[in-house]
Design a protein around this motif. Sequence first.
Motif, PDB file in Angstrom:
ATOM      1  N   ASN A 206       0.828  -1.197   0.000  1.00 28.11           N
ATOM      2  CA  ASN A 206       0.000   0.000   0.000  1.00 28.11           C
ATOM      3  C   ASN A 206       0.868   1.254   0.000  1.00 28.11           C
ATOM      4  O   ASN A 206       2.054   1.204   0.316  1.00 28.11           O
ATOM      5  CB  ASN A 206      -0.896   0.016   1.243  1.00 28.11           C
ATOM      6  N   VAL A 207       0.247   2.387  -0.318  1.00 29.77           N
ATOM      7  CA  VAL A 207       0.936   3.656  -0.102  1.00 29.77           C
ATOM      8  C   VAL A 207       0.911   3.945   1.394  1.00 29.77           C
ATOM      9  O   VAL A 207       0.259   3.236   2.164  1.00 29.77           O
ATOM     10  CB  VAL A 207       0.288   4.801  -0.920  1.00 29.77           C
ATOM     11  N   GLY A 230       5.091   5.531 -10.722  1.00 31.08           N
ATOM     12  CA  GLY A 230       6.127   4.810  -9.999  1.00 31.08           C
ATOM     13  C   GLY A 230       6.143   5.027  -8.512  1.00 31.08           C
ATOM     14  O   GLY A 230       5.143   5.401  -7.893  1.00 31.08           O
ATOM     15  N   ILE A 231       7.324   4.793  -7.964  1.00 31.45           N
ATOM     16  CA  ILE A 231       7.545   4.792  -6.521  1.00 31.45           C
ATOM     17  C   ILE A 231       8.792   5.607  -6.219  1.00 31.45           C
ATOM     18  O   ILE A 231       9.807   5.474  -6.899  1.00 31.45           O
ATOM     19  CB  ILE A 231       7.777   3.356  -5.986  1.00 31.45           C
ATOM     20  N   ASN A 232       8.711   6.454  -5.194  1.00 31.52           N
ATOM     21  CA  ASN A 232       9.925   7.120  -4.704  1.00 31.52           C
ATOM     22  C   ASN A 232       9.899   7.164  -3.182  1.00 31.52           C
ATOM     23  O   ASN A 232       8.891   6.867  -2.553  1.00 31.52           O
ATOM     24  CB  ASN A 232      10.085   8.525  -5.307  1.00 31.52           C
ATOM     25  N   CYS A 233      11.031   7.512  -2.619  1.00 33.15           N
ATOM     26  CA  CYS A 233      11.199   7.649  -1.170  1.00 33.15           C
ATOM     27  C   CYS A 233      10.620   6.451  -0.407  1.00 33.15           C
ATOM     28  O   CYS A 233       9.881   6.605   0.561  1.00 33.15           O
ATOM     29  CB  CYS A 233      10.609   8.963  -0.660  1.00 33.15           C
ATOM     30  N   GLY A 241       8.220  -5.750  -5.624  1.00 29.66           N
ATOM     31  CA  GLY A 241       6.806  -6.106  -5.511  1.00 29.66           C
ATOM     32  C   GLY A 241       5.885  -4.972  -5.920  1.00 29.66           C
ATOM     33  O   GLY A 241       4.828  -5.197  -6.530  1.00 29.66           O
ATOM     34  N   LEU A 242       6.284  -3.738  -5.623  1.00 28.81           N
ATOM     35  CA  LEU A 242       5.470  -2.579  -5.986  1.00 28.81           C
ATOM     36  C   LEU A 242       5.444  -2.377  -7.498  1.00 28.81           C
ATOM     37  O   LEU A 242       4.414  -2.007  -8.069  1.00 28.81           O
ATOM     38  CB  LEU A 242       5.993  -1.323  -5.281  1.00 28.81           C
ATOM     39  N   ALA A 292      11.758  -6.645 -13.436  1.00 29.87           N
ATOM     40  CA  ALA A 292      10.346  -6.585 -13.039  1.00 29.87           C
ATOM     41  C   ALA A 292       9.556  -5.598 -13.894  1.00 29.87           C
ATOM     42  O   ALA A 292       8.319  -5.611 -13.871  1.00 29.87           O
ATOM     43  CB  ALA A 292      10.224  -6.210 -11.566  1.00 29.87           C
ATOM     44  N   GLY A 293      10.273  -4.743 -14.634  1.00 29.77           N
ATOM     45  CA  GLY A 293       9.571  -3.841 -15.548  1.00 29.77           C
ATOM     46  C   GLY A 293       9.823  -2.360 -15.359  1.00 29.77           C
ATOM     47  O   GLY A 293       9.140  -1.541 -15.977  1.00 29.77           O
TER      48      GLY A 293
END
Length: 322
Positions: A206-207, A230-233, A241-242, A292-293
Motif C-alpha cells: 500500500n501507499v 512509480g515509486i519514490n522515497c 513487488g510494488l 520486473a519492468g
Amino acid sequence: MYLHGEIYRSVPTELERHGADLNDPLWSAKCLISSPHLIRRVHLDYLEAGANIIISASYQATLQGFEAKGISKEEGEALLKRSVEIACEARNIYNDRAAKGSWDDFDNGSNLNRKPILVVASVGSYGAYLADGSEYSGIYGDAIMVKTLKDFHRRRIQVLANSGADLIAFETTPNKMEAQAYAELLEEEDINIPAWFSFSSKDGTNVVSGDSMVECASIADSCKQVVGIGINCTPPRYIQGLIQSIRKVTSKPVLVYPNSGETYDSERKEWVATTGVAEEDFVSYVDKWCDAGASLVGGCCRTTPNTIRAISKLLSSRAHKG
C-alpha cells in the motif's frame, strides 16, 4: 517522449553535505532564496555522475509556505520558476562542457553519448508543506477533501507547468485522495506538459496512508497527461513487488527512485541511519527492478552521486548486453 534512464532527487541530502542548513519548513526550497548556487552545483554533481533526468528543488516550495515566511505571491511564483531555471542552467552548463569535450576526464568520456537530459518540475504533497511528518503517513484529517487539495495545489501547478520544465512530477504521493486531486487538476487546467505520479510505501503493498497501491496507480493511469507511474522515497526492499503491482494496472512506463532504506523520524526531523543499506547493496537491487519492468531507475533521499554513478554503469552494461 521517452522515459528511460537514470533519475535523481536527493538535492537536500547533497545540499546538507555542501553545508546548507535545511532545518526549516521550506526545507530545500530555502536554498532558492539563500544559496541557489548550491542547488546548481548539486544538479551538476548528479549530471556528472550519469543522471539524465534531474528534478527541481521545488518539492517543498509552495506559495502558502513562502507566504508564511513573509514572501509575496508574486515573489513566490518567481521562486517556483527559478527552481526550474536553476536546473535548466545546470543542464546547459553540462551540455556546453560535453560539446567541448570537457568531460573526457569523467568515466573515460562515456558520458558524451548519453540520452538527452530532461528537467522535471517537482510537486510535493500537501503533507510536505505542513512539515509535520504527514507526508510520511498520508493522514490529513477529516477536514481535508479533494477540493481542499485542489485549491492548495492549483496555482503552483499552473506556474510550474509554464516554467520551461520538460515534465512535472507529483512526488511522494501518500494517499489516493491526493492522487485524485492531481488527476482532476491536470484535466481541469488542461496542463500541456507530461506528468508522472510517484507514490511512497512503508509495507510494499500500500501507499503510506494504507490506500492500495494498485488503486492509486489506476488513478494515475486514467489521466491522459500522465506518462509514467512509480515509486519514490521507499525502502529498496519493497520496490520489486510494488513494480509488479503497478504493472497490473498500467502499460505506461514504471519509474522507481527509492531512498536509501533509512527511516525518517518526523519528530526529531532527521534520518535514522542504522536501517539503511550500503550503496553497493542498493545498486544490487537494480537488475531485479529492471527485470520486473522498471523503465527508469534512480535515487531519492540519502542516495548520493556515487549511487547514480553505479546505477548508470549498470544500466549501460545491461544496454550493451542487449
